[in-house]
Design a protein around this motif. Structure first.
Motif, PDB file in Angstrom:
ATOM      1  N   VAL A 354       0.985  -1.222  -0.033  1.00  0.00           N
ATOM      2  CA  VAL A 354       0.018  -0.033   0.006  1.00  0.00           C
ATOM      3  C   VAL A 354       0.946   1.295  -0.064  1.00  0.00           C
ATOM      4  CG1 VAL A 354      -1.841   1.343   1.333  1.00  0.00           C
ATOM      5  CG2 VAL A 354      -1.905  -1.048   1.244  1.00  0.00           C
ATOM      6  N   LEU A 355       0.819   1.882  -0.832  1.00  0.00           N
ATOM      7  CA  LEU A 355       1.610   3.311  -1.209  1.00  0.00           C
ATOM      8  C   LEU A 355       0.564   4.387  -0.890  1.00  0.00           C
ATOM      9  CD1 LEU A 355       4.106   4.960  -1.814  1.00  0.00           C
ATOM     10  CD2 LEU A 355       3.323   4.799  -4.149  1.00  0.00           C
ATOM     11  N   ILE A 356       0.846   5.398   0.021  1.00  0.00           N
ATOM     12  CA  ILE A 356       0.031   6.667   0.277  1.00  0.00           C
ATOM     13  C   ILE A 356       0.991   7.678  -0.013  1.00  0.00           C
ATOM     14  CG2 ILE A 356      -1.395   7.704   2.066  1.00  0.00           C
ATOM     15  CD1 ILE A 356      -1.652   5.135   3.495  1.00  0.00           C
ATOM     16  N   ASP A 357       0.458   8.608  -0.819  1.00  0.00           N
ATOM     17  CA  ASP A 357       1.153   9.895  -1.251  1.00  0.00           C
ATOM     18  C   ASP A 357       0.378  11.190  -0.684  1.00  0.00           C
ATOM     19  OD1 ASP A 357       2.470  11.837  -2.189  1.00  0.00           O
ATOM     20  OD2 ASP A 357       2.231  11.236  -4.493  1.00  0.00           O
ATOM     21  N   LEU A 358       1.133  11.775   0.442  1.00  0.00           N
ATOM     22  CA  LEU A 358       0.646  13.028   1.103  1.00  0.00           C
ATOM     23  C   LEU A 358       0.693  14.236   0.354  1.00  0.00           C
ATOM     24  CD1 LEU A 358       1.389  12.022   4.790  1.00  0.00           C
ATOM     25  CD2 LEU A 358      -0.879  11.423   3.491  1.00  0.00           C
ATOM     26  N   LYS A 359       1.826  14.345  -0.774  1.00  0.00           N
ATOM     27  CA  LYS A 359       1.859  15.566  -1.533  1.00  0.00           C
ATOM     28  C   LYS A 359       1.959  16.732  -0.802  1.00  0.00           C
ATOM     29  CE  LYS A 359      -1.130  13.734  -5.163  1.00  0.00           C
ATOM     30  NZ  LYS A 359      -2.160  13.931  -6.073  1.00  0.00           N
ATOM     31  N   VAL A 360       2.833  16.569   0.429  1.00  0.00           N
ATOM     32  CA  VAL A 360       3.130  17.874   1.139  1.00  0.00           C
ATOM     33  C   VAL A 360       4.548  18.075   1.530  1.00  0.00           C
ATOM     34  CG1 VAL A 360       0.746  18.049   2.114  1.00  0.00           C
ATOM     35  CG2 VAL A 360       2.372  16.812   3.165  1.00  0.00           C
ATOM     36  N   GLY A 361       5.272  17.024   1.087  1.00  0.00           N
ATOM     37  CA  GLY A 361       6.636  17.170   1.689  1.00  0.00           C
ATOM     38  C   GLY A 361       7.584  16.276   1.061  1.00  0.00           C
ATOM     39  N   ASP A 362       8.721  15.710   1.712  1.00  0.00           N
ATOM     40  CA  ASP A 362       9.549  14.845   1.002  1.00  0.00           C
ATOM     41  C   ASP A 362       9.818  13.819   2.033  1.00  0.00           C
ATOM     42  OD1 ASP A 362      11.246  16.157   2.810  1.00  0.00           O
ATOM     43  OD2 ASP A 362      12.673  17.033   1.110  1.00  0.00           O
ATOM     44  N   ALA A 363       9.443  13.688   3.372  1.00  0.00           N
ATOM     45  CA  ALA A 363       9.511  12.691   4.142  1.00  0.00           C
ATOM     46  C   ALA A 363       8.880  11.401   3.831  1.00  0.00           C
ATOM     47  CB  ALA A 363       9.164  13.334   5.501  1.00  0.00           C
ATOM     48  N   GLU A 364       9.362  10.361   4.372  1.00  0.00           N
ATOM     49  CA  GLU A 364       8.507   9.207   4.101  1.00  0.00           C
ATOM     50  C   GLU A 364       8.965   8.041   5.273  1.00  0.00           C
ATOM     51  OE1 GLU A 364      10.680   6.155   1.381  1.00  0.00           O
ATOM     52  OE2 GLU A 364      10.359   7.923   0.463  1.00  0.00           O
ATOM     53  N   ALA A 365       7.962   7.104   5.429  1.00  0.00           N
ATOM     54  CA  ALA A 365       8.172   6.034   6.177  1.00  0.00           C
ATOM     55  C   ALA A 365       7.501   4.690   6.013  1.00  0.00           C
ATOM     56  CB  ALA A 365       7.751   6.491   7.894  1.00  0.00           C
TER      57      ALA A 365
END
Length: 385
Positions: A354-365
């Motif tokens: 499952v990939l969730i793209d929040l589109k507000v920055g460049d951080a991920e986990a």
């Protein structure tokens, strides 16, 4: 060989009668030196088992010579008798190994709230037997002895330029960040200072075990221990060692995920383009702990609406109407609305991404979890019977 792959370590696992199955249930891991560096992280659950209370005292000086572990009983909420049992276990190991009881960690796993004279006598006898059988080939038997509802022993080994890290892990349920989320013993023959070992362990567990959230339930007995003895004579670059340690912890975390109680899907939730890493973790964990989402995956239903509903409960920064969601490589939601048909998503394989793209920055986990199944409910409804 797991924990005995690095030079200078011995281990054993024996059957002491704690399990009705007759399978191994007491393990001992011993550091033969030359150095006796120890580091550990523990559950943050306020309800802590007696071995955790003991081991948190022992680790203060960052010197550890041995670890005694038992399955078949958590020794938690067993009162003063339970703490005395833990203390006596450490003293028994210390006597037989000619070391200080204050340098012996104790770990237990199993049913909470049970413990009597029979339990104590079997743990002590098992400790004595395991120490008598210690060997440099005993890592596999030790890994088997710490299993409870696990279906397979979980081990990993990584070797680098002249030094090695080995590990064994136990865990199939009550996997939620704490830190940590299971019983793990890691050994290395690299030459590390105590503070280096502690720093590397906390960094590794924070990005691996702490992001395994199988069922949202935090145990009372969770402990991850790192022992370092410098037997290789090699002092690695700390960044290189930390990277290898994180790799080993990740390998063990994935094995724990793959053996989660009753699971039929191993779900990897990756959150990208978050404002902060903390936001990414919060969003991923909200989905991992959402029973509606987990039940949908069990039914092979790519119900992305449950993903958006779950992340909407967080305090993370994002616009819920500008989020994209992929399931197994298919974008099912874009800008908060439907994209590809649900029929395009194949959720039959056990591995589910499952990939969730929040589109507000460049951080991920990335968070690891599992689906919610009939088998999970059945296994846990019958756990103490």
């Amino acid at each position: 060989m797991s924990v005995t792959a690095p030079a200078g370590f011995e281990a054993a696992g024996v059957a002491a009668g704690l399990k009705s199955t007759g399978k191994p249930d007491v393990a001992v891991v011993v550091n033969r030196g030359p150095r006796k560096v120890g580091a550990a992280v523990f559950t943050s659950n306020r309800a802590k088992a007696n071995p955790i209370i003991w081991s948190q005292q022992v680790i203060q000086d960052r010197v550890v010579e041995a670890v005694v572990l038992n399955s078949g009983g958590a020794n938690c909420f067993t009162g003063a008798f339970g703490f005395q049992t833990t203390h006596q276990t450490a003293e028994k190991a210390a006597e037989l190994l000619d070391i200080s009881a204050g340098d012996v960690l104790v770990c237990s796993t199993g049913l909470i709230g049970t413990g009597d004279e029979t339990f104590r006598s079997r743990v002590l006898a098992g400790t004595e037997q395991a120490i008598a059988e210690l060997s440099a080939d005993g890592g596999d038997s030790a890994a088997q002895a710490i299993m409870t509802t696990d279906t397979v022993a979980k081990t990993a080994v990584i070797s680098r330029d002249g030094w090695t890290i080995g590990g064994m892990a136990k865990g199939a349920g009550m996997l939620a960040p704490g830190l940590a989320t299971m019983l793990v013993v890691i050994t290395t023959d690299a030459d590390l200072e105590a503070l280096e070992a502690d720093t590397a362990l906390r960094a590794a567990t924070g990005r691996t075990f702490d992001r395994l959230d199988s069922d949202g339930c935090m145990s009372t007995n969770d402990q991850v221990t790192l022992l370092a003895n410098a037997a290789s004579g090699v002092k690695p670059d700390l960044a290189d060692f930390s990277a290898a340690l994180r790799e080993l912890c990740q390998e063990l975390a994935v094995k724990l995920q793959g053996d989660a109680e009753g699971a039929s899907h191993d779900i990897t939730i990756r959150v990208t383009n978050a404002a902060t890493e903390q936001d990414a973790v919060e969003v991923g964990r909200s989905v991992a702990r959402n029973n509606l989402f987990k039940a949908a995956i069990f039914g092979n239903d790519p119900n992305w609406g449950r993903v958006l509903a779950a992340i909407g409960t967080t305090n993370a920064q994002f616009d819920p109407y500008d989020v994209d969601v992929w399931m197994n490589g298919v974008r099912v939601c874009t800008q908060g609305g439907p994209d590809r048909p649900r029929e395009d998503v194949d959720l039959a394989p056990r591995a589910t991404d499952v990939l969730i793209d929040l589109k507000v920055g460049d951080a991920e986990a990335t968070i690891l979890t599992n689906d919610l199944t009939h088998d999970y409910v059945h296994e846990n409804s019958a756990y103490s019977s």
